[in-house]
Design a protein around this motif. Structure first.
Motif, PDB file in Angstrom:
ATOM      1  N   PRO A  46      48.852  42.294  34.036  1.00 37.22           N
ATOM      2  CA  PRO A  46      47.907  41.542  33.492  1.00 37.22           C
ATOM      3  C   PRO A  46      48.110  41.125  31.990  1.00 37.22           C
ATOM      4  CG  PRO A  46      47.004  43.461  33.973  1.00 37.22           C
ATOM      5  CD  PRO A  46      48.365  43.626  34.538  1.00 37.22           C
ATOM      6  N   LYS A  47      47.704  39.809  31.794  1.00 39.68           N
ATOM      7  CA  LYS A  47      47.643  39.632  30.121  1.00 39.68           C
ATOM      8  C   LYS A  47      46.677  40.405  29.525  1.00 39.68           C
ATOM      9  CE  LYS A  47      49.160  34.817  30.943  1.00 39.68           C
ATOM     10  NZ  LYS A  47      48.871  33.561  30.900  1.00 39.68           N
ATOM     11  N   THR A  48      46.733  40.288  28.221  1.00 39.72           N
ATOM     12  CA  THR A  48      45.596  40.911  27.530  1.00 39.72           C
ATOM     13  C   THR A  48      45.313  39.922  26.410  1.00 39.72           C
ATOM     14  OG1 THR A  48      46.388  43.136  27.743  1.00 39.72           O
ATOM     15  CG2 THR A  48      44.867  42.835  25.811  1.00 39.72           C
ATOM     16  N   PRO A  49      44.111  39.106  26.538  1.00 38.74           N
ATOM     17  CA  PRO A  49      42.703  39.577  27.153  1.00 38.74           C
ATOM     18  C   PRO A  49      43.329  39.222  28.677  1.00 38.74           C
ATOM     19  CG  PRO A  49      42.566  37.633  25.801  1.00 38.74           C
ATOM     20  CD  PRO A  49      43.798  38.228  25.583  1.00 38.74           C
ATOM     21  N   ARG A  50      42.434  39.841  29.662  1.00 39.52           N
ATOM     22  CA  ARG A  50      42.650  39.365  31.171  1.00 39.52           C
ATOM     23  C   ARG A  50      42.247  37.886  31.762  1.00 39.52           C
ATOM     24  NH1 ARG A  50      40.991  43.438  36.075  1.00 39.52           N
ATOM     25  NH2 ARG A  50      42.449  42.482  37.229  1.00 39.52           N
ATOM     26  N   ILE A  51      43.026  37.063  31.248  1.00 35.03           N
ATOM     27  CA  ILE A  51      43.007  35.610  31.743  1.00 35.03           C
ATOM     28  C   ILE A  51      44.204  35.287  32.864  1.00 35.03           C
ATOM     29  CG2 ILE A  51      41.954  35.035  29.743  1.00 35.03           C
ATOM     30  CD1 ILE A  51      44.555  33.640  28.712  1.00 35.03           C
ATOM     31  N   GLY A  52      45.213  36.165  33.030  1.00 35.26           N
ATOM     32  CA  GLY A  52      46.034  35.740  34.086  1.00 35.26           C
ATOM     33  C   GLY A  52      47.005  36.966  34.087  1.00 35.26           C
ATOM     34  N   GLY A  53      48.419  36.855  34.485  1.00 37.28           N
ATOM     35  CA  GLY A  53      49.194  37.756  34.311  1.00 37.28           C
ATOM     36  C   GLY A  53      50.615  36.984  34.148  1.00 37.28           C
ATOM     37  N   VAL A  54      51.657  38.010  34.128  1.00 31.82           N
ATOM     38  CA  VAL A  54      53.135  37.703  34.023  1.00 31.82           C
ATOM     39  C   VAL A  54      54.002  38.390  35.020  1.00 31.82           C
ATOM     40  CG1 VAL A  54      54.940  37.853  32.305  1.00 31.82           C
ATOM     41  CG2 VAL A  54      52.521  37.389  31.495  1.00 31.82           C
ATOM     42  N   ILE A  55      54.882  37.693  35.596  1.00 29.89           N
ATOM     43  CA  ILE A  55      55.882  38.247  36.346  1.00 29.89           C
ATOM     44  C   ILE A  55      57.175  38.007  35.901  1.00 29.89           C
ATOM     45  CG2 ILE A  55      56.731  38.299  38.844  1.00 29.89           C
ATOM     46  CD1 ILE A  55      53.976  37.351  39.735  1.00 29.89           C
ATOM     47  N   ILE A  56      58.253  38.932  35.696  1.00 29.40           N
ATOM     48  CA  ILE A  56      59.603  38.721  35.554  1.00 29.40           C
ATOM     49  C   ILE A  56      60.322  39.114  36.340  1.00 29.40           C
ATOM     50  CG2 ILE A  56      61.493  39.128  33.732  1.00 29.40           C
ATOM     51  CD1 ILE A  56      59.309  39.731  31.661  1.00 29.40           C
ATOM     52  N   GLY A  57      61.302  37.972  36.933  1.00 26.09           N
ATOM     53  CA  GLY A  57      62.328  38.569  38.057  1.00 26.09           C
ATOM     54  C   GLY A  57      63.394  37.502  38.029  1.00 26.09           C
ATOM     55  N   SER A  58      64.511  38.024  38.775  1.00 25.99           N
ATOM     56  CA  SER A  58      65.657  37.439  38.905  1.00 25.99           C
ATOM     57  C   SER A  58      65.817  37.048  40.210  1.00 25.99           C
ATOM     58  CB  SER A  58      66.888  38.414  38.750  1.00 25.99           C
ATOM     59  OG  SER A  58      68.145  37.706  38.857  1.00 25.99           O
ATOM     60  N   PHE A  59      65.759  35.605  40.454  1.00 22.66           N
ATOM     61  CA  PHE A  59      65.988  34.617  41.409  1.00 22.66           C
ATOM     62  C   PHE A  59      67.121  33.964  41.557  1.00 22.66           C
ATOM     63  CE2 PHE A  59      61.515  35.386  40.463  1.00 22.66           C
ATOM     64  CZ  PHE A  59      60.675  35.828  41.506  1.00 22.66           C
ATOM     65  N   ALA A  60      67.401  33.408  42.686  1.00 16.19           N
ATOM     66  CA  ALA A  60      68.877  32.662  42.952  1.00 16.19           C
ATOM     67  C   ALA A  60      68.720  31.172  42.353  1.00 16.19           C
ATOM     68  CB  ALA A  60      69.228  32.375  44.213  1.00 16.19           C
ATOM     69  N   SER A  61      67.534  30.792  42.155  1.00 12.32           N
ATOM     70  CA  SER A  61      67.389  29.599  41.767  1.00 12.32           C
ATOM     71  C   SER A  61      65.803  29.051  41.361  1.00 12.32           C
ATOM     72  CB  SER A  61      67.528  28.300  43.087  1.00 12.32           C
ATOM     73  OG  SER A  61      66.728  28.578  43.864  1.00 12.32           O
ATOM     74  N   LEU A  62      65.632  28.230  40.465  1.00 16.17           N
ATOM     75  CA  LEU A  62      64.302  27.997  40.199  1.00 16.17           C
ATOM     76  C   LEU A  62      63.318  27.442  41.456  1.00 16.17           C
ATOM     77  CD1 LEU A  62      61.857  27.124  38.054  1.00 16.17           C
ATOM     78  CD2 LEU A  62      63.092  24.688  37.992  1.00 16.17           C
ATOM     79  N   GLN A  63      63.931  26.880  42.411  1.00 12.73           N
ATOM     80  CA  GLN A  63      63.187  26.709  43.600  1.00 12.73           C
ATOM     81  C   GLN A  63      62.888  28.043  44.150  1.00 12.73           C
ATOM     82  OE1 GLN A  63      61.928  23.919  45.103  1.00 12.73           O
ATOM     83  NE2 GLN A  63      60.864  25.354  46.426  1.00 12.73           N
ATOM     84  N   GLN A  64      63.538  28.957  44.485  1.00 12.94           N
ATOM     85  CA  GLN A  64      63.351  30.328  44.906  1.00 12.94           C
ATOM     86  C   GLN A  64      62.275  30.962  44.077  1.00 12.94           C
ATOM     87  OE1 GLN A  64      65.799  34.002  44.560  1.00 12.94           O
ATOM     88  NE2 GLN A  64      65.816  33.986  46.845  1.00 12.94           N
TER      89      GLN A  64
END
Length: 104
Positions: A46-64
């Motif tokens: 979650p973000k601070t303040p708690r207005i959402g969140g963040v995910i970091i990942g490795s995907f094969a493409s923007l579409q994925q």
């Protein structure tokens, strides 16, 4: 050595109140757990303040990355919106090397 992986930052903004977010949090985290088990997520929270969140990942493409984000229970239940940013990790901590090697 292969090509440097592309990482994606999924920036989540809640569109529902925190009570509704909390009621759906287990399903959201269970969904993310599948991404960790499959080896393409690096970090989330979650973000601070708690207005959402963040995910970091490795995907094969923007579409994925979009497909993954669009199947998140928060998005599917209209509780959040997301913005996806692709970036190239030119510099990174040595601790990420094994992650990059497994996703390359």
């Amino acid at each position: 050595m292969g090509e440097q992986p592309h990482l994606f930052l999924i920036d989540i903004t809640y569109t529902a109140d925190l009570e509704t977010i909390e009621a759906n949090l287990k399903d959201h985290r269970d969904y993310l757990t599948q991404g960790y088990k499959q080896g393409f997520l690096l970090a989330s929270g979650p973000k601070t303040p708690r207005i959402g969140g963040v995910i970091i990942g490795s995907f094969a493409s923007l579409q994925q990355a979009h497909t993954f984000a669009n199947n998140d229970p928060f998005f599917m239940r209209n509780l959040a919106v997301h913005t996806i940013t692709e970036f190239d990790p030119v510099l990174h901590s040595a601790s990420l090397l094994s992650f990059f090697q497994q996703n390359n």
